[in-house]
Design an enzyme around this catalytic site. Structure first.
Site, short mmCIF file in Angstrom:
data_model
loop_
_atom_site.label_atom_id
_atom_site.label_comp_id
_atom_site.label_asym_id
_atom_site.label_seq_id
_atom_site.Cartn_x
_atom_site.Cartn_y
_atom_site.Cartn_z
N TYR A 146 85.21 -1.05 14.82
CA TYR A 146 84.83 -1.29 13.54
C TYR A 146 85.90 -0.78 12.59
O TYR A 146 86.39 -1.71 11.64
CB TYR A 146 83.48 -0.56 13.16
CG TYR A 146 82.77 -1.03 12.02
CD1 TYR A 146 82.50 -2.18 11.59
CD2 TYR A 146 82.65 -0.04 10.92
CE1 TYR A 146 81.99 -2.79 10.39
CE2 TYR A 146 82.13 -0.38 9.50
CZ TYR A 146 81.69 -1.79 9.48
OH TYR A 146 80.91 -1.89 8.35
N ASN A 175 77.40 3.00 2.26
CA ASN A 175 75.93 3.01 2.75
C ASN A 175 75.14 2.07 1.76
O ASN A 175 74.96 2.74 0.91
CB ASN A 175 75.31 4.02 3.27
CG ASN A 175 76.03 4.85 4.57
OD1 ASN A 175 77.34 5.12 4.38
ND2 ASN A 175 75.36 4.78 5.61
N PHE A 192 64.20 5.06 10.19
CA PHE A 192 63.49 6.07 9.60
C PHE A 192 62.00 5.58 8.91
O PHE A 192 60.92 5.79 9.03
CB PHE A 192 63.98 6.95 8.27
CG PHE A 192 64.85 7.97 8.87
CD1 PHE A 192 65.20 8.18 10.22
CD2 PHE A 192 65.57 8.85 8.04
CE1 PHE A 192 66.18 9.24 10.92
CE2 PHE A 192 66.50 9.98 8.44
CZ PHE A 192 66.75 9.81 9.99
N GLY A 206 71.95 14.80 15.72
CA GLY A 206 72.92 16.28 15.56
C GLY A 206 71.89 16.99 14.64
O GLY A 206 70.59 16.68 14.97
N GLY A 208 71.47 17.17 11.58
CA GLY A 208 70.96 16.38 10.43
C GLY A 208 71.78 16.91 9.12
O GLY A 208 71.38 16.47 7.89
N GLN A 210 74.73 16.35 8.43
CA GLN A 210 75.87 15.18 7.88
C GLN A 210 75.23 14.45 6.85
O GLN A 210 74.00 14.38 6.69
CB GLN A 210 76.15 14.24 9.26
CG GLN A 210 74.89 13.23 9.34
CD GLN A 210 74.21 13.90 10.54
OE1 GLN A 210 73.93 14.81 10.70
NE2 GLN A 210 73.55 12.90 11.31
N ASP A 274 80.67 10.58 14.85
CA ASP A 274 79.66 10.45 13.45
C ASP A 274 80.55 11.05 12.33
O ASP A 274 80.34 12.68 12.23
CB ASP A 274 78.25 10.81 13.81
CG ASP A 274 77.39 10.24 12.97
OD1 ASP A 274 76.43 9.64 13.43
OD2 ASP A 274 77.47 10.49 11.67
P1 NAD Z 1 74.83 -7.85 8.95
O1 NAD Z 1 75.11 -7.54 10.47
O2 NAD Z 1 73.35 -7.71 8.32
O3 NAD Z 1 75.59 -9.33 8.64
C1 NAD Z 1 76.79 -9.74 9.07
C2 NAD Z 1 76.60 -11.13 9.37
O4 NAD Z 1 77.86 -11.71 9.79
C3 NAD Z 1 75.61 -11.58 10.36
O5 NAD Z 1 74.70 -12.63 9.68
C4 NAD Z 1 76.42 -12.06 11.53
O6 NAD Z 1 75.31 -12.93 12.28
C5 NAD Z 1 77.49 -12.48 11.00
N1 NAD Z 1 78.43 -12.70 11.83
C6 NAD Z 1 79.27 -11.76 12.47
N2 NAD Z 1 80.36 -12.39 13.22
C7 NAD Z 1 80.33 -13.52 12.66
C8 NAD Z 1 81.12 -14.53 13.29
N3 NAD Z 1 82.41 -14.08 14.16
N4 NAD Z 1 81.15 -15.60 12.74
C9 NAD Z 1 80.23 -15.89 11.63
N5 NAD Z 1 79.13 -15.00 11.40
C10 NAD Z 1 79.45 -13.72 11.94
O7 NAD Z 1 75.58 -6.61 8.00
P2 NAD Z 1 75.69 -6.46 6.65
O8 NAD Z 1 75.22 -4.99 6.40
O9 NAD Z 1 75.20 -7.59 5.77
O10 NAD Z 1 77.26 -6.35 6.43
C11 NAD Z 1 78.10 -7.43 5.82
C12 NAD Z 1 79.38 -6.94 5.64
O11 NAD Z 1 79.44 -5.75 4.68
C13 NAD Z 1 80.04 -6.35 6.88
O12 NAD Z 1 81.63 -7.05 6.73
C14 NAD Z 1 80.31 -5.24 6.68
O13 NAD Z 1 81.26 -4.61 7.57
C15 NAD Z 1 80.05 -4.84 5.29
N6 NAD Z 1 79.72 -3.44 4.90
C16 NAD Z 1 78.02 -3.23 4.95
C17 NAD Z 1 77.72 -2.04 4.56
C18 NAD Z 1 76.35 -1.71 4.61
O14 NAD Z 1 75.93 -0.54 4.29
N7 NAD Z 1 75.45 -2.81 4.93
C19 NAD Z 1 78.72 -1.20 4.31
C20 NAD Z 1 80.02 -1.19 4.58
C21 NAD Z 1 80.50 -2.44 4.68
N1 UDP Z 2 71.03 8.65 11.96
C1 UDP Z 2 70.34 9.34 12.32
N2 UDP Z 2 68.87 8.80 12.81
C2 UDP Z 2 68.95 7.38 13.29
C3 UDP Z 2 69.96 6.79 12.49
C4 UDP Z 2 71.04 7.40 12.08
O1 UDP Z 2 70.10 10.75 12.13
O2 UDP Z 2 67.70 7.24 13.65
C5 UDP Z 2 72.33 9.16 11.25
C6 UDP Z 2 73.65 8.93 11.88
O3 UDP Z 2 74.02 9.69 13.05
C7 UDP Z 2 74.61 8.90 10.56
C8 UDP Z 2 73.61 8.60 9.34
O4 UDP Z 2 72.18 8.82 9.97
O5 UDP Z 2 74.93 10.25 10.55
C9 UDP Z 2 73.68 7.16 8.89
O6 UDP Z 2 73.84 6.31 10.11
P1 UDP Z 2 73.87 4.95 10.13
O7 UDP Z 2 73.85 4.29 11.34
O8 UDP Z 2 72.81 4.23 8.79
O9 UDP Z 2 75.18 4.29 9.11
P2 UDP Z 2 76.69 5.14 9.30
O10 UDP Z 2 76.89 5.89 8.01
O11 UDP Z 2 76.88 6.03 10.49
O12 UDP Z 2 77.43 3.88 9.33
#
Ligand code: NAD
Ligand code: UDP
Length: 312
Positions: A146, A175, A192, A206, A208, A210, A274
């Site tokens: 990723y 996040n 959660f 861990g 907790g 973090q 993590d």
């Molecule tokens: P999500 O998994 O809910 O959504 C991702 C979507 O992309 C899904 O609908 C999936 O089916 C689609 N997808 C994946 N690979 C594909 C492909 N090859 N072709 C077509 N569709 C595809 O995730 P999200 O939380 O909505 O995240 C969306 C974007 O935002 C991602 O790029 C993610 O890296 C970024 N992002 C999200 C967060 C967050 O906290 N949610 C944080 C940082 C970055």
């Molecule tokens: N985490 C946790 N318990 C869970 C899921 C996640 O303690 O059931 C922790 C995880 O190890 C990380 C933080 O919560 O430190 C956020 O995790 P998440 O998967 O939401 O996103 P990340 O920030 O790691 O991409």
């Protein structure tokens, strides 16, 4: 009316982005292959004449008719559980997929928005994280599928900016939580809440200690929308996230209280690599687009808990 292409349209953030643009004078073409998305997130748009959905894996080359003003590349599994389950697809969607979308944007001279992430900072050595920080990423660790793919996507996006003068912008999303997250996607908020709703022990990885900060989806959408439509931000990279930092241990107590649950906490091993602490410096977003999160954790969690109660 602006014409917008959104990949990852059936996902958590992508589906909300479709709504956001449709509500703001746009026609939207949404693409998804449902690897982690859900048709239910966009089924309400089926009858909307300004919305078109295409089921397509963006890792394979494909053609689209018409030109777009904006291309938002949000397709990518985003939960650690999801991207570890789909490591190859994750690497591809933020390399081959990003290239395919950059080419589509370049052909129609569209503005290109790449969904990047706080994960490009890895396990950060400076705190809070500023956009100028280059990060601390384990390039051979399990999370690298990723982190490194997103770093590659950023590099590819900036090449199109430098070589072709394409108008690109890169939000680094921290996040984010809210309705339409998948209950079983393994991220801390859905985990959660779903555990608390049935009085199961909350799983702390861990000890907790973090930290993370949690941005409500509506706030994030405002930031992405503004970064997408405001003129003169070509080539900008911008942190978007909340600055209210919580230890995961304390965040568990917040969820138990808000759900009024009888759950206790149990401790499980910390996943490899993590990040120990994470919190954005959002000065750049504040000064360039006048953005900062407005929704309190209390209100955001209430809306999210109500959503999960309704679907479970
Ligand atoms: P999500 O998994 O809910 O959504 C991702 C979507 O992309 C899904 O609908 C999936 O089916 C689609 N997808 C994946 N690979 C594909 C492909 N090859 N072709 C077509 N569709 C595809 O995730 P999200 O939380 O909505 O995240 C969306 C974007 O935002 C991602 O790029 C993610 O890296 C970024 N992002 C999200 C967060 C967050 O906290 N949610 C944080 C940082 C970055
Ligand atoms: N985490 C946790 N318990 C869970 C899921 C996640 O303690 O059931 C922790 C995880 O190890 C990380 C933080 O919560 O430190 C956020 O995790 P998440 O998967 O939401 O996103 P990340 O920030 O790691 O991409």
């Amino acid at each position: 009316m602006r014409k917008v292409l959104i990949t990852g349209a059936a996902g958590f953030i992508g589906s909300h982005l479709c709504d956001k643009f449709l509500d703001n004078d746009s026609k939207v073409v949404g693409i998804d292959n449902f690897i982690t998305g859900d048709w239910g997130n966009i089924s309400h748009l089926q009858e909307n004449k300004n919305f078109q959905f295409i089921e397509q894996d963006v890792n394979n080359s494909f053609e689209l008719s018409g030109k777009f003003d904006l291309v938002l590349h949000f397709a990518c599994p985003a939960s650690p559980v999801d991207y570890l389950k789909h490591p190859i697809e994750t690497l591809k969607v933020d390399s081959l997929g990003t290239f395919n979308l950059l080419e589509i944007a370049n052909e129609s001279n569209s503005r290109f928005i790449l969904a990047s992430t706080s994960e490009i900072y890895g396990d950060p050595l400076i705190h809070p994280q500023i956009e100028e920080y280059w990060g601390n990423v384990n390039s051979v660790g399990i999370r690298s599928v990723y982190d490194e793919a997103k770093r590659f996507s950023e590099a590819a996006t900036m090449v199109f900016y430098r070589e072709y003068d394409l108008d690109v912008r890169i939000p680094r999303i921290f996040n984010t939580y809210g309705p339409r997250m998948q209950l079983g996607d393994g991220r801390v908020v859905p985990n959660f809440i779903s555990q608390a709703l049935v009085n199961e022990d909350l799983t702390i990885y861990g000890d907790g200690s973090q930290t993370r900060s949690f941005c409500y989806i509506e706030d994030l959408l405002e930031g992405i929308f503004d970064l997408s439509v405001i003129k003169g931000l070509d080539g900008e990279v911008m942190n978007l996230g909340s600055q209210e930092e919580y230890r995961i241990l304390d965040f568990a107590d917040v969820i138990i209280e808000k759900v009024e649950s009888k759950s206790k906490k149990k401790f499980l091993p910390l996943p490899e690599d993590d990040p120990k602490q994470r919190c954005p410096d959002i000065s750049k977003a504040q000064s360039l687009i006048g953005w900062e999160p407005k929704t309190s954790l209390e209100l955001g969690l209430k809306k999210t808990i109500d959503y999960f109660k309704n679907i479970s």
